[in-house]
Design a protein around this motif. Structure first.
Motif, short mmCIF file in Angstrom:
data_model
loop_
_atom_site.label_atom_id
_atom_site.label_comp_id
_atom_site.label_asym_id
_atom_site.label_seq_id
_atom_site.Cartn_x
_atom_site.Cartn_y
_atom_site.Cartn_z
N ALA A 130 -23.17 56.02 -1.92
CA ALA A 130 -22.83 56.15 -3.33
C ALA A 130 -22.00 54.96 -3.81
O ALA A 130 -22.19 54.45 -4.92
N GLU A 131 -21.10 54.48 -2.96
CA GLU A 131 -20.28 53.32 -3.32
C GLU A 131 -21.12 52.06 -3.48
O GLU A 131 -20.75 51.16 -4.24
N GLN A 132 -22.24 52.00 -2.78
CA GLN A 132 -23.14 50.85 -2.89
C GLN A 132 -24.17 51.02 -4.02
O GLN A 132 -25.05 50.18 -4.18
N GLY A 133 -24.05 52.09 -4.77
CA GLY A 133 -25.01 52.34 -5.85
C GLY A 133 -26.34 52.87 -5.33
O GLY A 133 -27.35 52.75 -6.02
N LEU A 134 -26.35 53.47 -4.13
CA LEU A 134 -27.59 53.90 -3.51
C LEU A 134 -27.71 55.42 -3.41
O LEU A 134 -28.52 55.93 -2.63
N GLU A 135 -26.92 56.14 -4.16
CA GLU A 135 -27.05 57.59 -4.16
C GLU A 135 -28.42 57.97 -4.72
O GLU A 135 -28.81 57.51 -5.80
N GLY A 136 -29.16 58.76 -3.98
CA GLY A 136 -30.50 59.14 -4.42
C GLY A 136 -31.57 58.11 -4.13
O GLY A 136 -32.72 58.28 -4.51
N ILE A 159 -33.53 45.53 7.78
CA ILE A 159 -33.19 45.62 6.36
C ILE A 159 -33.50 47.02 5.83
O ILE A 159 -34.42 47.69 6.30
N LEU A 160 -32.69 47.45 4.87
CA LEU A 160 -32.96 48.69 4.16
C LEU A 160 -33.69 48.35 2.88
O LEU A 160 -33.27 47.44 2.14
N ILE A 161 -34.76 49.06 2.62
CA ILE A 161 -35.46 48.88 1.35
C ILE A 161 -35.41 50.19 0.57
O ILE A 161 -35.54 51.27 1.14
N ASP A 162 -35.18 50.05 -0.72
CA ASP A 162 -35.16 51.19 -1.63
C ASP A 162 -36.53 51.25 -2.28
O ASP A 162 -36.90 50.36 -3.04
N ARG A 163 -37.26 52.32 -1.97
CA ARG A 163 -38.65 52.41 -2.42
C ARG A 163 -38.79 53.26 -3.69
O ARG A 163 -39.91 53.62 -4.07
N ARG A 164 -37.69 53.56 -4.35
CA ARG A 164 -37.78 54.32 -5.60
C ARG A 164 -38.56 53.54 -6.65
O ARG A 164 -38.36 52.33 -6.81
#
Length: 226
Positions: A130-136, A159-164
Motif C-alpha cells: 500500500a505504501e508503494q501505491g500497489l494496493e490491489g 521484477i514485479l509486474i503489475d498486470r492490471r
C-alpha cells in the motif's frame, strides 16, 4: 412445474467471481496464471465444471487474492485447531503472496517464454504494498534475461509486474512482440506507435505500431544480488 436451471455462481464460485471483480482481474487472465486455458475459470463458475478446484489451483488463487483457501472451497476450518486457524487468518490479512512465474522477459534481443505457470511465490507485507501505491495491484514476478536494460535491470534480476488494465503511461514495461516477451522502456512515438527503448546504448530503439505490441504489465519493483 418447470425446473429452473441450476446456478453454480454460489459458495466458492461466487466468492471467486467477487474477488476477481474487486481486484479487476479477468477470469481469463486468472486461468492463464494457473497455466490453464482462458475459459477454465469461466466454466468453473458458470457451468460448474470442474466441480471443485484442484488443490494447487485453489492454493495459488488464495495466495494471489490474499485469502484463506476455505473461501475458495478448501477444507472446513472447523476441522483445524485454533492455532492453525489464527495463523492462517493472520497471514492472509497481513501478507500477500506474489506468484513467481517460470518465464523470463528478455532484456536483450528477445526470448520465447516456455511456460507461465507459477513455481513459487514472494511474500510481501500488505502495508508495504500500500505504501508503494500497489494496493490491489495484479502482481506477478518474472526473471530478466540479457543486458539491454543495464544498469537499471541486470541479467538474473527478478521484477514485479503489475498486470492490471490501466491507461498507458511511459515507463518500463513487459511487452509481447509477436511470440517474444521483452522488458523495455516504452514511450509513445506519435499517433498509434510506440518506441521500445533499452538502457544499454549498444541496443538501438525499436519503433512499432501499437497493434503489433501487447503491453503485459508495468514493472514496479526489482530485486537481485548485489
Amino acid at each position: 412445474m418447470i425446473k429452473q436451471p441450476e446456478t453454480f455462481a454460489e459458495g466458492p464460485r461466487a466468492r471467486l467471481l467477487e474477488l476477481s471483480q474487486e481486484r479487476g482481474a479477468s477470469l481469463a487472465s486468472l486461468s492463464e496464471l494457473l497455466g490453464r486455458n482462458a475459459s477454465y475459470l469461466q466454466q468453473f463458475i458458470r457451468k460448474g465444471s470442474p466441480r471443485k478446484l484442484e488443490e494447487g489451483d485453489r492454493r495459488m488463487l488464495a495466495q494471489f487474492f490474499g485469502v484463506a483457501e476455505e473461501e475458495l472451497g478448501g477444507s472446513d476450518p472447523t476441522q483445524e485447531n485454533s492455532y492453525a486457524q489464527t495463523r492462517r487468518r493472520g497471514d492472509s490479512g497481513e501478507w500477500v503472496d506474489v506468484p513467481r512465474l517460470d518465464i523470463g522477459a528478455s532484456a536483450g534481443p528477445g526470448a520465447l517464454p516456455e511456460s507461465e505457470k507459477a513455481f513459487d511465490a514472494f511474500r510481501f507485507s500488505r502495508r508495504w504494498l500500500a505504501e508503494q501505491g500497489l494496493e490491489g495491484a495484479q502482481l506477478s514476478a518474472i526473471t530478466v534475461e540479457g543486458d539491454s536494460m543495464e544498469p537499471l535491470l541486470r541479467d538474473g534480476d527478478e521484477i514485479l509486474i503489475d498486470r492490471r488494465p490501466q491507461p498507458f503511461r511511459d515507463g518500463v514495461h513487459v511487452v509481447r512482440l509477436g511470440d517474444t516477451l521483452m522488458v523495455k522502456r516504452v514511450a509513445q512515438a506519435g499517433a498509434g506507435r510506440f518506441a521500445l527503448l533499452s538502457q544499454n546504448l549498444a541496443y538501438p530503439p525499436v519503433e512499432v505500431a501499437a497493434e503489433e505490441v501487447a503491453i503485459i504489465g508495468r514493472v514496479v519493483w526489482k530485486g537481485g544480488r548485489v
